[in-house]
Enzyme design. Structure first.
Site, PDB file in Angstrom:
ATOM      1  NE  ARG A 188      55.753  37.996 -19.663  1.00  0.00           N
ATOM      2  CZ  ARG A 188      56.043  38.908 -20.592  1.00  0.00           C
ATOM      3  NH1 ARG A 188      56.794  39.934 -20.308  1.00  0.00           N
ATOM      4  NH2 ARG A 188      55.576  38.765 -21.799  1.00  0.00           N
ATOM      5  NE  ARG A 200      52.081  32.510 -22.700  1.00  0.00           N
ATOM      6  CZ  ARG A 200      51.802  33.696 -23.225  1.00  0.00           C
ATOM      7  NH1 ARG A 200      51.111  33.795 -24.309  1.00  0.00           N
ATOM      8  NH2 ARG A 200      52.181  34.795 -22.640  1.00  0.00           N
ATOM      9  NE  ARG A 221      53.481  43.188 -22.355  1.00  0.00           N
ATOM     10  CZ  ARG A 221      53.460  41.987 -22.942  1.00  0.00           C
ATOM     11  NH1 ARG A 221      53.426  41.898 -24.254  1.00  0.00           N
ATOM     12  NH2 ARG A 221      53.480  40.895 -22.213  1.00  0.00           N
ATOM     13  NE  ARG A 238      57.501  43.212 -25.494  1.00  0.00           N
ATOM     14  CZ  ARG A 238      57.145  41.938 -25.543  1.00  0.00           C
ATOM     15  NH1 ARG A 238      56.959  41.339 -26.698  1.00  0.00           N
ATOM     16  NH2 ARG A 238      57.001  41.251 -24.425  1.00  0.00           N
ATOM     17  CE  LYS A 248      54.200  34.014 -28.191  1.00  0.00           C
ATOM     18  NZ  LYS A 248      54.758  35.016 -27.256  1.00  0.00           N
TER      19      LYS A 248
END
Ligand code: AMP
Length: 208
Positions: free
Chosen positions: A165, A89, A154, A128, A14
């Protein structure tokens, strides 16, 4: 004019798609995750408050992100539209966002849900990488960075934290889906495919 919300699990693409849509539509992509990471880097009060939650892979308290977003939406460049990425969220955040936008008479037009099976998300997150200088998002396998780019991984993209998560997403964020479906705003997009394929699906969902 585009007032969009992107919803989807961590590493669903996203953020990347919000950046692509932002360039195409000429409205800012507003990522609460990026804003919180920036606050953490400069060591502001908000950054300090968010730190413990973020490194544990938990959501930060609603009020903290609501205040950040309210202020960001008041900025000049957001007056012609916006793409919210990673906010809201929770249903509490969504209700508060509705209040803010209703008062400004600029309601959300579409909520774009990027659907990716959980089995693919872990690999996406752990591979990522982000360009340290520009914030551009890459994937070591599917969207490799050009040579010479300084990359950061990250800290919350480590496998154990990603799993936490994803659990958090399923428990808290999944409640948003019926909330927006009931409001007639939800557009479900298949998030499996190349960047361009997913981008084309998003554009046709917005235009239809
Ligand atoms: P993201 O980059 O969107 O994956 O966000 C990274 C982290 O920032 C999340 O795991 C949360 O700790 C925090 N965060 C970002 N957006 C929100 C939000 N809307 N509500 C609560 N926490 C958030």
């Amino acid at each position: 004019m585009a007032r969009l919300v992107m919803v989807g699990p961590p590493a669903s693409g996203k953020g990347t798609q919000a950046q692509l849509l932002s360039a195409r539509l000429g409205v800012p992509a507003i990522s609460t995750g990026d804003m919180l990471r920036a606050a953490r880097t400069v060591g502001s009060e908000i950054g300090k408050k968010a730190e413990t939650f973020m490194s544990a892979g938990q959501l930060v308290p609603d009020q903290l992100v609501i205040d950040l977003v309210r202020e960001r939406l008041a900025a000049g460049d957001a007056q012609s539209g916006f793409i919210l990425d990673g906010f809201p969220r929770t249903v509490g955040q969504a209700e508060e966002l509705d209040r803010v936008l209703e008062a400004a008479k600029r309601p959300i037009e579409h909520v774009l849900l990027i659907d990716v099976p959980r089995s693919q998300l872990l690999e996406r997150a752990t591979l990522r990488r982000t360009d340290k200088r520009t914030g551009q998002i890459y994937h070591l396998k599917y969207n490799p960075p050009p040579a010479g780019v300084e990359l950061v991984h990250r800290s919350d993209d480590q496998p154990e934290t990603v799993n936490r998560r994803l659990d958090e997403y399923e428990v808290m964020t999944a409640a948003l889906i019926p909330f927006y479906a009931q409001a007639g705003l939800l557009r479900r997009i298949d998030g499996v495919g190349t960047l361009n394929e997913v981008a084309a699906r998003l554009v046709s969902a917005i235009e239809s």
